[in-house]
Write an enzyme that holds these catalytic residues in place. Structure first.
Site, PDB file in Angstrom:
ATOM      1  N   CYS A   1      23.671  38.140  52.096  1.00 56.57           N
ATOM      2  CA  CYS A   1      23.173  38.409  53.442  1.00 56.57           C
ATOM      3  C   CYS A   1      22.436  37.158  53.894  1.00 56.57           C
ATOM      4  O   CYS A   1      21.953  36.387  53.067  1.00 56.57           O
ATOM      5  CB  CYS A   1      22.250  39.613  53.342  1.00 56.57           C
ATOM      6  SG  CYS A   1      21.212  39.932  54.745  1.00 56.57           S
TER       7      CYS A   1
ATOM      8  N   ARG B   1      19.840  40.114  48.258  1.00 56.55           N
ATOM      9  CA  ARG B   1      19.735  41.548  48.496  1.00 56.55           C
ATOM     10  C   ARG B   1      20.679  42.397  47.630  1.00 56.55           C
ATOM     11  O   ARG B   1      21.527  43.133  48.154  1.00 56.55           O
ATOM     12  CB  ARG B   1      19.936  41.863  49.981  1.00 56.55           C
ATOM     13  CG  ARG B   1      18.979  41.105  50.872  1.00 56.55           C
ATOM     14  CD  ARG B   1      19.076  41.493  52.298  1.00 56.55           C
ATOM     15  NE  ARG B   1      18.526  42.812  52.560  1.00 56.55           N
ATOM     16  CZ  ARG B   1      18.662  43.451  53.708  1.00 56.55           C
ATOM     17  NH1 ARG B   1      19.320  42.898  54.685  1.00 56.55           N
ATOM     18  NH2 ARG B   1      18.131  44.641  53.880  1.00 56.55           N
TER      19      ARG B   1
ATOM     20  N   LYS C   1      14.872  52.365  63.954  1.00 56.70           N
ATOM     21  CA  LYS C   1      16.210  52.210  63.353  1.00 56.70           C
ATOM     22  C   LYS C   1      16.152  52.453  61.848  1.00 56.70           C
ATOM     23  O   LYS C   1      17.003  53.156  61.287  1.00 56.70           O
ATOM     24  CB  LYS C   1      16.722  50.788  63.637  1.00 56.70           C
ATOM     25  CG  LYS C   1      17.932  50.415  62.795  1.00 56.70           C
ATOM     26  CD  LYS C   1      18.282  48.942  62.849  1.00 56.70           C
ATOM     27  CE  LYS C   1      17.413  48.013  62.069  1.00 56.70           C
ATOM     28  NZ  LYS C   1      17.876  47.514  60.778  1.00 56.70           N
ATOM     29  N   ASN C   2      15.149  51.885  61.182  1.00 59.42           N
ATOM     30  CA  ASN C   2      15.119  51.966  59.719  1.00 59.42           C
ATOM     31  C   ASN C   2      14.660  53.324  59.199  1.00 59.42           C
ATOM     32  O   ASN C   2      14.642  53.566  57.996  1.00 59.42           O
ATOM     33  CB  ASN C   2      14.256  50.839  59.142  1.00 59.42           C
ATOM     34  CG  ASN C   2      14.964  49.494  59.273  1.00 59.42           C
ATOM     35  OD1 ASN C   2      16.163  49.452  59.570  1.00 59.42           O
ATOM     36  ND2 ASN C   2      14.239  48.410  59.058  1.00 59.42           N
TER      37      ASN C   2
ATOM     38  N   ASP D   1       9.656  42.014  58.492  1.00 67.16           N
ATOM     39  CA  ASP D   1      10.470  42.161  59.706  1.00 67.16           C
ATOM     40  C   ASP D   1       9.745  41.700  60.969  1.00 67.16           C
ATOM     41  O   ASP D   1      10.336  41.704  62.054  1.00 67.16           O
ATOM     42  CB  ASP D   1      10.912  43.631  59.875  1.00 67.16           C
ATOM     43  CG  ASP D   1      11.930  44.046  58.826  1.00 67.16           C
ATOM     44  OD1 ASP D   1      12.471  43.163  58.138  1.00 67.16           O
ATOM     45  OD2 ASP D   1      12.185  45.266  58.697  1.00 67.16           O
TER      46      ASP D   1
ATOM     47  N   ILE E   1       9.049  38.525  50.479  1.00 66.62           N
ATOM     48  CA  ILE E   1      10.020  39.616  50.285  1.00 66.62           C
ATOM     49  C   ILE E   1      11.453  39.078  50.161  1.00 66.62           C
ATOM     50  O   ILE E   1      12.188  39.470  49.259  1.00 66.62           O
ATOM     51  CB  ILE E   1       9.939  40.645  51.448  1.00 66.62           C
ATOM     52  CG1 ILE E   1       8.501  41.130  51.647  1.00 66.62           C
ATOM     53  CG2 ILE E   1      10.897  41.820  51.195  1.00 66.62           C
ATOM     54  CD1 ILE E   1       7.903  41.944  50.525  1.00 66.62           C
TER      55      ILE E   1
ATOM     56  N   ARG F   1      24.484  46.616  55.474  1.00 64.96           N
ATOM     57  CA  ARG F   1      24.123  46.832  54.072  1.00 64.96           C
ATOM     58  C   ARG F   1      23.502  48.204  53.846  1.00 64.96           C
ATOM     59  O   ARG F   1      23.624  48.764  52.760  1.00 64.96           O
ATOM     60  CB  ARG F   1      23.125  45.774  53.625  1.00 64.96           C
ATOM     61  CG  ARG F   1      23.559  44.371  53.903  1.00 64.96           C
ATOM     62  CD  ARG F   1      22.456  43.445  53.500  1.00 64.96           C
ATOM     63  NE  ARG F   1      22.105  43.683  52.118  1.00 64.96           N
ATOM     64  CZ  ARG F   1      22.775  43.249  51.080  1.00 64.96           C
ATOM     65  NH1 ARG F   1      23.848  42.515  51.260  1.00 64.96           N
ATOM     66  NH2 ARG F   1      22.396  43.523  49.860  1.00 64.96           N
TER      67      ARG F   1
ATOM     68  N   ARG G   1      22.128  44.951  66.909  1.00 64.53           N
ATOM     69  CA  ARG G   1      22.143  45.824  65.736  1.00 64.53           C
ATOM     70  C   ARG G   1      20.891  46.680  65.674  1.00 64.53           C
ATOM     71  O   ARG G   1      20.932  47.794  65.153  1.00 64.53           O
ATOM     72  CB  ARG G   1      22.202  44.992  64.448  1.00 64.53           C
ATOM     73  CG  ARG G   1      23.498  44.263  64.270  1.00 64.53           C
ATOM     74  CD  ARG G   1      23.500  43.559  62.966  1.00 64.53           C
ATOM     75  NE  ARG G   1      23.247  44.522  61.887  1.00 64.53           N
ATOM     76  CZ  ARG G   1      23.276  44.221  60.605  1.00 64.53           C
ATOM     77  NH1 ARG G   1      23.539  42.988  60.230  1.00 64.53           N
ATOM     78  NH2 ARG G   1      23.042  45.137  59.703  1.00 64.53           N
TER      79      ARG G   1
END
Ligand code: EPZ
Length: 418
Positions: A116, A121, A22-23, A306, A328, A92, A398
């Site tokens: 978020c 962010r 996805k990213n 993640d 992070i 975002r 998502r």
């Protein structure tokens, strides 16, 4: 709102095929705005964030054709170089169109993303980087307006801290800027490398993607291309953790082990036997007890933030104390409170979480708060006694394609309640 019902206790056995990242797909779609010609992307995962990005591209005037996981975008003319609030508020990563639109149209208008669940962010670093390429930026009525009427020009960008989408945004701007751009302290994530590979196929001149210094020589125009997106390293890690927590024997195919070495090392430290029986294939089994281990999230090639939540679910079943340090994002432990409701013994101390195991998990009603937190609750539910009901699974939709179907295919008792 959909929910998941999970009855835990079944060891997962079999094979799961990983989808496209996805990213990686999100910036690749944004990159299609850089050319008037058609760009075809293969292995685009049919998840909700991708559908949002496709709507955003259509809003600008691009034509988007979806045939399964093959998506063709043609942005022949850009009618509206903007990302409206309605789309940005749901995703975002919409801010990824800022760089390409400013580069192609000399102007862009993008709604400022709000806060978020996992942290503030901001996108201040994206903005500062574009200013170094000659854009004039001001913020008004909740929108960022970038102007570069004579086009962008190459420059020196030094990121104060490493930002993944910030690096991608400025990379997409630099490829059409006049002259040379150097991006220092660039993100080294595989998704940045994948984007650079797509841009190079489109005619861009880029060196150093995957290192912390990326050099770009701007070109006048880019052309159409075809590109296949890399496998999703976070989906891969999620399923490996799911297999391990159930003490199953799970094989994941279509993944790229090189992209999650730090995670695989932690799985092995925890007592999971991880093998690579063939290229692009990983197999995980748990021959003995799970052992606690400490995790500090870092930018790539460190342990990915993640995957922190999913690994924490696994560590509730390990003997001893595991210390998690999240570097992070400032608020990425929401899953810990829900895991505690299922019986996990977790203490939060600012940016650290102390997990004492092994504790028996028992099914409960829990709430998904963000994408990866939801994945950790699914993993915990697979090991819990009795029924776990996870509410607000739209968060998981998502970024995971039919996670319940993939898990059910390897034996999990999971179903969606609509
Ligand atoms: C990307 O988000 C990913 N999203 C995230 O994936 C991932 O968690 C994150 O990188 C870190 O790996 C996409 O690729 C679409 P950052 P991004 O900019 O780029 C601060 C998921 O679950 N920062 O690298 O938005 C920021 O607040 C998600 O799939 C600034 O201060 O993350 C954070 O603390 C969620 N100013 C840190 O830098 C800026 O202008 C790193 O964020 C930009 C970032």
């Amino acid at each position: 709102m959909d929910k998941f019902s999970i009855h835990g206790g079944v060891p997962l056995q079999g094979e799961i095929t990983i989808g496209g990242a996805k990213n990686s797909a999100l910036p690749a779609l944004a990159a299609c705005l850089l050319t008037a010609e058609a760009v075809t992307l293969e292995r685009i995962p049919p998840v909700r964030d991708i559908a949002t990005m496709e709507r955003l591209l259509e809003h600008t005037g691009a034509r988007v054709t979806v045939e399964g996981e093959r998506v063709t975008v043609q942005a022949e003319t850009i009618e509206r170089p903007e990302a409206p609030y309605d789309l940005v508020k749901t995703m975002r990563a919409s801010s990824l169109v800022l760089g390409p639109l400013a580069a192609r149209c000399g102007r862009a208008r993008v709604s400022v993303p709000g806060g978020c669940a996992i942290g503030a962010r901001p996108i201040n670093l994206h903005i500062a980087a574009l200013e170094h390429l000659g854009a004039t930026i001001h913020q008004e009525h909740g929108y960022i307006e970038a102007q570069a009427p004579g086009g962008l020009k190459g420059g020196e960008v030094h990121f104060d801290r490493i930002t993944v989408t910030g690096t991608e945004d400025v990379l997409m701007a630099a490829v059409l800027a006049r002259g040379e751009t150097t991006i220092h302290n660039a993100a080294r994530e595989p998704e940045v490398v994948d984007l650079a590979e797509l841009l190079i196929k489109m005619g861009a001149r880029i060196e150093g993607a995957g290192t912390s210094v990326i050099r770009v020589t701007g070109v006048d125009r880019l052309h159409g291309a075809e590109h296949r997106i890399i496998g999703d390293r976070i989906e891969t890690g999620t399923f490996l953790a799911a297999g391990a927590i159930t003490r199953g024997d799970l094989t994941v195919k279509g993944c790229e082990p090189e992209h999650l070495r730090a995670f695989l090392a932690k799985l092995r430290e925890a007592g999971v036997e991880v093998t690579e029986p063939a290229p692009g294939v990983l197999r995980a089994r748990v021959p003995g007890k799970l052992r606690s281990c400490d995790v500090t999230t870092e930018e790539h090639p460190g342990f990915a933030t993640d995957l922190q939540a999913q690994f924490m679910a696994l560590m509730t079943q390990a003997e001893g104390i595991s210390i998690f340090t999240e570097t992070i994002f400032e608020n990425r432990f929401m899953h810990a409170l829900e895991l505690a409701r299922m019986g996990a013994n977790i203490r939060l101390e600012g940016r650290r979480a102390l997990v004492a195991g092994a504790t028996m998990l028992s099914g409960a009603e829990v709430i998904a708060s963000d994408l990866r937190a939801s994945a950790s609750l699914v993993i915990a539910g697979l090991a819990a006694q009795g029924e776990t009901i996870i509410d607000r699974v739209y968060h998981i939709d998502r970024g995971y394609e039919k996670i319940e179907a993939k898990l059910a295919g390897v034996g999990a008792r999971i179903r969606r309640i609509s």
